[in-house]
Design a protein around this motif. Structure first.
Motif, short mmCIF file in Angstrom:
data_model
loop_
_atom_site.label_atom_id
_atom_site.label_comp_id
_atom_site.label_asym_id
_atom_site.label_seq_id
_atom_site.Cartn_x
_atom_site.Cartn_y
_atom_site.Cartn_z
N VAL A 73 41.55 44.73 42.18
CA VAL A 73 40.48 43.85 41.69
C VAL A 73 41.10 42.50 41.37
N LEU A 74 40.53 41.45 41.94
CA LEU A 74 40.98 40.08 41.67
C LEU A 74 39.87 39.32 40.96
N GLU A 75 40.17 38.77 39.80
CA GLU A 75 39.24 37.86 39.14
C GLU A 75 39.56 36.45 39.62
N ARG A 76 38.56 35.82 40.26
CA ARG A 76 38.78 34.51 40.85
C ARG A 76 38.09 33.42 40.02
N ARG A 77 38.56 32.20 40.19
CA ARG A 77 37.94 31.07 39.49
C ARG A 77 36.60 30.72 40.11
N GLU A 78 36.39 31.09 41.35
CA GLU A 78 35.12 30.86 42.03
C GLU A 78 34.80 32.10 42.87
N TRP A 79 33.50 32.31 43.10
CA TRP A 79 32.99 33.40 43.92
C TRP A 79 33.16 34.77 43.28
N GLY A 80 33.40 34.86 41.99
CA GLY A 80 33.43 36.15 41.32
C GLY A 80 34.62 37.00 41.69
N ASN A 81 34.49 38.31 41.51
CA ASN A 81 35.59 39.24 41.77
C ASN A 81 35.73 39.54 43.26
N PHE A 82 36.96 39.94 43.61
CA PHE A 82 37.22 40.46 44.96
C PHE A 82 37.72 41.89 44.82
N TYR A 83 37.13 42.79 45.59
CA TYR A 83 37.53 44.20 45.61
C TYR A 83 38.08 44.52 46.99
N GLY A 84 39.29 45.01 47.01
CA GLY A 84 39.89 45.34 48.30
C GLY A 84 41.30 45.83 48.13
N TYR A 85 42.15 45.51 49.11
CA TYR A 85 43.54 45.98 49.13
C TYR A 85 44.44 44.81 49.49
N ALA A 86 45.64 44.78 48.87
CA ALA A 86 46.61 43.72 49.15
C ALA A 86 47.45 44.10 50.35
N LEU A 87 47.55 43.20 51.32
CA LEU A 87 48.34 43.44 52.52
C LEU A 87 49.73 42.82 52.42
N GLU A 88 49.78 41.54 52.04
CA GLU A 88 51.07 40.87 51.95
C GLU A 88 50.96 39.64 51.05
#
Length: 570
Positions: A146-161
């Motif tokens: 889960v990434l909390e971003r300064r814009e566009w809200g949260n991102f849900y996914g997986y880190a690749l690199e």
């Protein structure tokens, strides 16, 4: 003669009726009714605070991330990844009326779940209702990010690199630890940038504006000669040189902050590269233990209390609103107390008691019932346009046509609330003065004190608990008002505080934020209602606690004063 067998029951009935009459005449029913009403009011208040606490504070807990396959009948199955925010049971007929084809074996009710999918830049909306019966293969993958971003809200996914200036530095299982390390560096750079922008560059801009106004003032007074122009030019050149140095530092920090990025994949396989400067924090809730979750909860709660808002006030903190609410309430208390006390002293101690005085008291009592928005209109018309415009003409001609005090601001909001609350202070103080026995006044006068000395050194100290009671009621009435403040100084977003290191340090002309208006704005004007709802509860709880804290401080002071002067009053 034998006594009648019915005599004893009759005497018992008469005794019971007599006891009931004594009980009724003693006022016991009123006592029980009043006590029951107070108990119900207390329970309702505690229940309200409990609802606000549960719904608001739960928002900061790191909920687990669920991955599932959504298979609605007649449509293509898809993977979803997000946090379950809410669950409810709905009639199946509601879905059929919405044009959704249900299988024949569907029951009369279905369970649907509100998923926060995030990824608004990819999906268009970060909340969606999904039917729980159509969610299959539920999982809680430990590597879900889960990434909390300064814009566009949260991102849900997986880190690749993780990349540094486009060059890969970590991938796979090592990507998240490296991401966390580089986020700490980016956060430190962001804090340095914020200090540079708000303090150093802000101070230079403030000095340049004061220099411009000084030159404009000399021009209006006819004193802008060659010597004054040369002096202003030299000072301006020095400030502009300093500004250029700070701009170079700012550009260097921004370039350094943009160095790192992370490549992400959503649950449907789409990839996205994000610069770390756009990320507030990253965490994996499914892999966190209880201790890590408690630490995360504390950091989120502290961010809510200490940070500035972002994402149209639906993310971040509410510190500017807390500061504005407390500052405006304290200024209101400082303004309203002397006016209310002086008016009460005149009405009780000096004014001749007659029809005119009774009329004034009736008017004061009626003012307490005037709708708050009327005070807002009065404050806008008189304080802002008339009084503020006159101050600009007299003292701030160099700033015109840009208004200084001829526009809504902190001072006018505090004065408007003071006018709103002054009837409460007058009534409470006057009642306190009326409670002081006449013998105390006469004793003071008999010892040689003047009337003014008696009033200042004897009567007012004894009436101070009543004065504090009026102030408590005034704070309770004014601190939660919203309608008048929308007209006289409170705005949706004002992250710059009215108190800073630039002369005159307390900027009474500056607009402020307020917790009450923040609740209204987030709850009813937000473009993202589902994201804003938990913050409405949390901010409402915070407003209740702030008002309770101010009131408890005044109650503590009142009790100390009451104990101090109790012996003298007796």
């Amino acid at each position: 003669m034998r006594p009648s067998s019915t005599g004893a029951p009759q005497r018992q009935g008469v005794g019971r009726r007599r006891s009931l009459g004594v009980w009724l005449r003693g006022g016991a029913p009123g006592v029980w009714l009043s006590g029951g009403a107070v108990a119900i009011a207390v329970l309702m208040t505690l229940g309200l605070i409990g609802i606000l606490a549960v719904r608001g504070l739960a928002h900061f807990w790191p909920a687990e991330v669920v991955q599932a396959r959504y298979t609605p009948p007649g449509l293509e199955a898809r993977l979803v990844l997000g946090q379950v925010v809410e669950q409810e049971t709905i009639p199946a007929e509601r879905l059929r009326s919405a044009g959704i084809a249900l299988p024949p074996d569907s029951g009369e009710t279905l369970t649907r779940e509100l998923f926060k999918l995030g990824n608004r830049d990819l999906y268009g909306s970060d909340f969606v209702w999904l039917v729980g019966d159509w969610l299959q293969d539920r999982q809680t993958p430990a590597d879900a990010l889960v990434l909390e971003r300064r814009e566009w809200g949260n991102f849900y996914g997986y880190a690749l690199e993780v990349r540094e200036e486009g060059r890969q530095v970590a991938k796979g299982a090592a990507a998240v630890p490296e991401l966390q390390r580089r986020l700490l560096r980016t956060r430190d750079l962001s804090e340095r940038l914020e200090r540079l922008e708000k303090q150093d560059i802000g101070g230079v801009n403030h000095a340049l504006e004061r220099l411009r106004l000084e030159g404009r003032g000399l021009e209006l007074d006819g004193r802008l000669d060659a010597t004054a122009q040369a002096d202003l030019a030299a000072r301006r050149a020095e400030l502009e040189a300093r500004y250029g140095e700070l701009e170079d530092q700012l550009a260097s920090l921004r370039q350094e902050r943009r160095r790192d990025s992370v490549v992400l994949r959503d649950v449907e396989g789409r990839t996205l590269e994000l610069n770390l400067a756009r990320i507030v924090r990253a965490y994996q809730p499914n892999a966190m233990g209880l201790g890590a979750k408690l630490g995360f909860y504390g950091s989120k709660l502290w961010e809510f209390l200490s940070a500035d808002p972002r994402e149209a006030n639906t993310e971040g903190g509410v510190f500017p609103a807390i500061f504005g609410t407390v500052m405006m309430t304290l200024l209101m208390a400082v303004i309203v107390t002397p006016f209310g006390v002086i008016a009460a002293i005149y009405l009780r101690e000096y004014a001749r008691q007659g029809p005119l005085t009774r009329t004034i008291r009736i008017a004061v009592n009626n003012l307490a019932g005037v709708p708050a928005i009327v005070y807002g209109v009065f404050g806008l018309g008189f304080f802002v346009y008339v009084l503020g415009g006159s101050l600009d003409q007299l003292f701030f001609r160099a700033s015109l046509p840009t208004p200084t005090f001829g526009t809504p601001g902190l001072l006018w909001a505090s004065l408007t609330l003071a006018i709103l609350a002054v009837p409460v202070v007058i009534v409470a103080t006057e009642e306190g003065l009326a409670r002081i026995p006449r013998s105390i006044r006469e004793g003071s006068l008999a010892l040689g004190a003047t009337q003014a000395e008696t009033l200042w050194k004897v009567v007012l100290p004894l009436a101070s608990p009543a004065l504090m009671t009026g102030l408590i009621l005034a704070v309770a009435r004014a601190a939660g008002e919203v309608a008048p403040l929308m007209l006289v100084g409170v705005v949706k977003l004002a992250p710059s505080l009215p108190l800073d290191g630039n002369y005159p340090y307390l900027h009474l002309d500056q607009k402020i934020m307020h917790l009450g208006f923040h609740i209204y704005d987030v709850g009813f004007q937000s473009p993202n209602v589902e994201a804003a709802r938990p913050l409405v509860y949390a901010t409402a709880l915070l407003l209740v606690l702030v008002i309770a804290g101010l009131n408890l401080s005044a109650v503590f002071l009142r009790n100390r004063l009451r104990e101090k002067y109790r012996l003298l009053e007796e």
